[in-house]
Write an enzyme that holds these catalytic residues in place. Structure first.
Site, mmCIF file in Angstrom:
data_model
loop_
_atom_site.group_PDB
_atom_site.id
_atom_site.type_symbol
_atom_site.label_atom_id
_atom_site.label_comp_id
_atom_site.label_asym_id
_atom_site.label_seq_id
_atom_site.Cartn_x
_atom_site.Cartn_y
_atom_site.Cartn_z
ATOM 1 N N ASP A 27 0.829 -1.206 0.000
ATOM 2 C CA ASP A 27 0.000 0.000 0.000
ATOM 3 C C ASP A 27 0.863 1.254 0.000
ATOM 4 O O ASP A 27 1.856 1.340 0.730
ATOM 5 C CB ASP A 27 -0.915 0.022 1.227
ATOM 6 C CG ASP A 27 -1.712 1.315 1.310
ATOM 7 O OD1 ASP A 27 -2.628 1.496 0.481
ATOM 8 O OD2 ASP A 27 -1.395 2.157 2.172
ATOM 9 N N TYR A 60 2.367 10.290 0.663
ATOM 10 C CA TYR A 60 3.507 9.783 1.419
ATOM 11 C C TYR A 60 4.815 10.269 0.799
ATOM 12 O O TYR A 60 5.245 9.783 -0.250
ATOM 13 C CB TYR A 60 3.497 8.262 1.464
ATOM 14 C CG TYR A 60 2.260 7.645 2.097
ATOM 15 C CD1 TYR A 60 1.452 8.364 2.973
ATOM 16 C CD2 TYR A 60 1.905 6.337 1.809
ATOM 17 C CE1 TYR A 60 0.329 7.800 3.541
ATOM 18 C CE2 TYR A 60 0.777 5.756 2.374
ATOM 19 C CZ TYR A 60 -0.011 6.495 3.238
ATOM 20 O OH TYR A 60 -1.128 5.927 3.793
ATOM 21 N N LYS A 120 -3.926 5.822 -3.370
ATOM 22 C CA LYS A 120 -5.028 6.638 -2.856
ATOM 23 C C LYS A 120 -5.274 7.847 -3.744
ATOM 24 O O LYS A 120 -4.415 8.235 -4.539
ATOM 25 C CB LYS A 120 -4.735 7.043 -1.412
ATOM 26 C CG LYS A 120 -4.471 5.809 -0.533
ATOM 27 C CD LYS A 120 -4.228 6.152 0.911
ATOM 28 C CE LYS A 120 -3.943 4.882 1.710
ATOM 29 N NZ LYS A 120 -2.599 4.323 1.431
ATOM 30 N N PHE A 169 0.388 -1.062 15.242
ATOM 31 C CA PHE A 169 1.146 -0.755 16.454
ATOM 32 C C PHE A 169 0.797 0.622 17.005
ATOM 33 O O PHE A 169 1.493 1.146 17.861
ATOM 34 C CB PHE A 169 2.650 -0.835 16.180
ATOM 35 C CG PHE A 169 3.119 -2.172 15.658
ATOM 36 C CD1 PHE A 169 2.783 -3.352 16.312
ATOM 37 C CD2 PHE A 169 3.889 -2.257 14.510
ATOM 38 C CE1 PHE A 169 3.204 -4.585 15.841
ATOM 39 C CE2 PHE A 169 4.322 -3.487 14.028
ATOM 40 C CZ PHE A 169 3.975 -4.648 14.694
ATOM 41 N N ASN A 170 -0.291 1.228 16.506
ATOM 42 C CA ASN A 170 -0.718 2.564 16.955
ATOM 43 C C ASN A 170 0.417 3.570 16.916
ATOM 44 O O ASN A 170 0.695 4.270 17.891
ATOM 45 C CB ASN A 170 -1.348 2.513 18.343
ATOM 46 C CG ASN A 170 -2.747 1.941 18.339
ATOM 47 O OD1 ASN A 170 -2.966 0.802 18.769
ATOM 48 N ND2 ASN A 170 -3.715 2.693 17.830
ATOM 49 N N GLY A 217 3.538 3.175 17.047
ATOM 50 C CA GLY A 217 4.792 2.858 17.731
ATOM 51 C C GLY A 217 4.681 2.426 19.171
ATOM 52 O O GLY A 217 5.552 1.732 19.685
ATOM 53 N N LEU A 225 3.023 0.216 20.658
ATOM 54 C CA LEU A 225 2.968 -1.225 20.892
ATOM 55 C C LEU A 225 4.258 -1.958 20.510
ATOM 56 O O LEU A 225 4.333 -3.180 20.638
ATOM 57 C CB LEU A 225 1.774 -1.838 20.152
ATOM 58 C CG LEU A 225 0.409 -1.513 20.766
ATOM 59 C CD1 LEU A 225 -0.725 -1.942 19.841
ATOM 60 C CD2 LEU A 225 0.253 -2.175 22.135
#
Length: 334
Positions: A53, A58, A82, A232-233, A235, A237
């Site tokens: 993706d 980006y 996108k 990992f939200n 980072g 997690l």
């Protein structure tokens, strides 16, 4: 190496259940060396990852260039990008989180013409003749605010949607949906279109299932698949110092510490639990973390294959750390 796969969307695209998110490779918050970015993509393909993706936003085109170069010779790779931003030549006055952005300025355009222009520009940047999946990028209030968000959403659901539907009906793309960080806009969009998938980042994770559980149930009823980004939200997690791209609230710190303690009693790294958890929901077809280097990718592959006992999931539920109704992986018996 081969990884388990899922079927996504009405055209039943085959995607690896572990995918590759390529925002980080474009240097969000910190630069990524070109050789590391390219090696990460190459090693992901060698490891059996067949879903990649990216997005024009980006690195203001950098991620798409890297992805195009990396997957051009791989005929079995499903690529999503996108729409919603047009890149105009000229350095951005505010590159935001992108520390090594290319000299382009993004402007929002969710109209029919904007979607078509974005799609064609992405093909050129990637050097490809096909993009498999297109997502409306950041159409919610989180990005645009309440007033502008409503206007942009309406443009996307009418004018822009017509372009995506035309591309899918003609066979130019295989699937389309939303790529967002918020649940509410997905719930509203469900009533406005015939979607294949939502790429939902950071909202259905080991740390957060509600209100995503309700959304995922609605998606299941409508036949809309989910790709989980940001497992990992951002980072927290994996031992990082960020939660959803900002400071970590005290309640999140406490929750992560307790999760870590329970995981340690089962000899399971917390990131392994975080990575494997979302795929237990039947509507989730792929999980796409965003490594920056081959070393980080190797860690992710290790966590992905780590054996997790069933007792870990029951202990997390008993402690109230994950929703009681959330599906969990079967795990191994003690």
């Amino acid at each position: 190496m081969s990884l388990a796969t899922s079927k996504l969307g009405r055209n039943q695209l085959t995607v690896s259940q572990l995918g590759l998110g390529c925002a980080s490779l474009a240097g969000i918050f910190e630069a990524v060396r070109d050789q590391d970015a390219r090696a990460t993509i190459a090693e992901a393909l060698s490891a059996g990852i067949t879903y990649v993706d990216t997005a024009p936003f980006y690195g203001h085109g950098l991620s798409e260039r890297l992805v195009g170069d990396g997957v051009r010779a791989a005929s079995d790779v499903v690529v999503s990008s996108k729409v919603g931003r047009i890149l105009t030549p000229g350095p951005a006055s505010n590159p935001g989180a992108w520390v090594s952005a290319l000299p382009f300025t993004p402007t929002y355009d969710y109209s029919y013409d904007g979607v078509m222009r974005s799609y064609e520009a992405s093909l050129h940047r990637m050097g490809r003749d096909r993009i498999n999946i297109l997502y409306f990028h950041d159409i919610g209030a989180m990005t645009h605010g309440d007033v502008m968000g409503r206007e942009i959403f309406e443009t996307a659901m009418t004018s822009g949607y017509r372009a995506l539907e035309e591309l899918r009906n003609s066979g130019a793309i295989d699937a389309f949906g939303l790529g967002v960080n918020e649940v509410a806009v997905c719930e509203t969009a469900l009533e406005r279109g015939d979607w294949d998938a939502f790429l939902l980042a950071g909202r259905y994770t080991l740390l957060e299932q509600s209100p995503s559980n309700l959304l995922l149930a609605k998606c299941a009823a409508r036949g809309v698949d989910i790709v989980v980004g940001g497992p990992f939200n951002s980072g927290v997690l994996v031992g990082g110092n960020s939660f959803d791209y900002g400071a970590i609230p005290p309640e999140i710190t406490g929750k992560v510490l307790e999760m870590t303690r329970i995981c340690q009693t089962h000899d399971v790294p917390l990131p392994a639990a975080a990575l494997q958890f979302p795929l237990a929901h039947p509507v989730v077809k792929s999980v796409i973390p965003g490594p920056r280097t081959p070393q980080e990718l190797h860690q992710i592959l290790g966590w992905w294959s780590h054996t997790i006992p069933a007792g870990l999931w029951s202990d997390l539920k008993d402690a109230g750390l994950i929703a009681s109704e959330a599906p969990v992986p079967a795990g191994t018996l003690a």
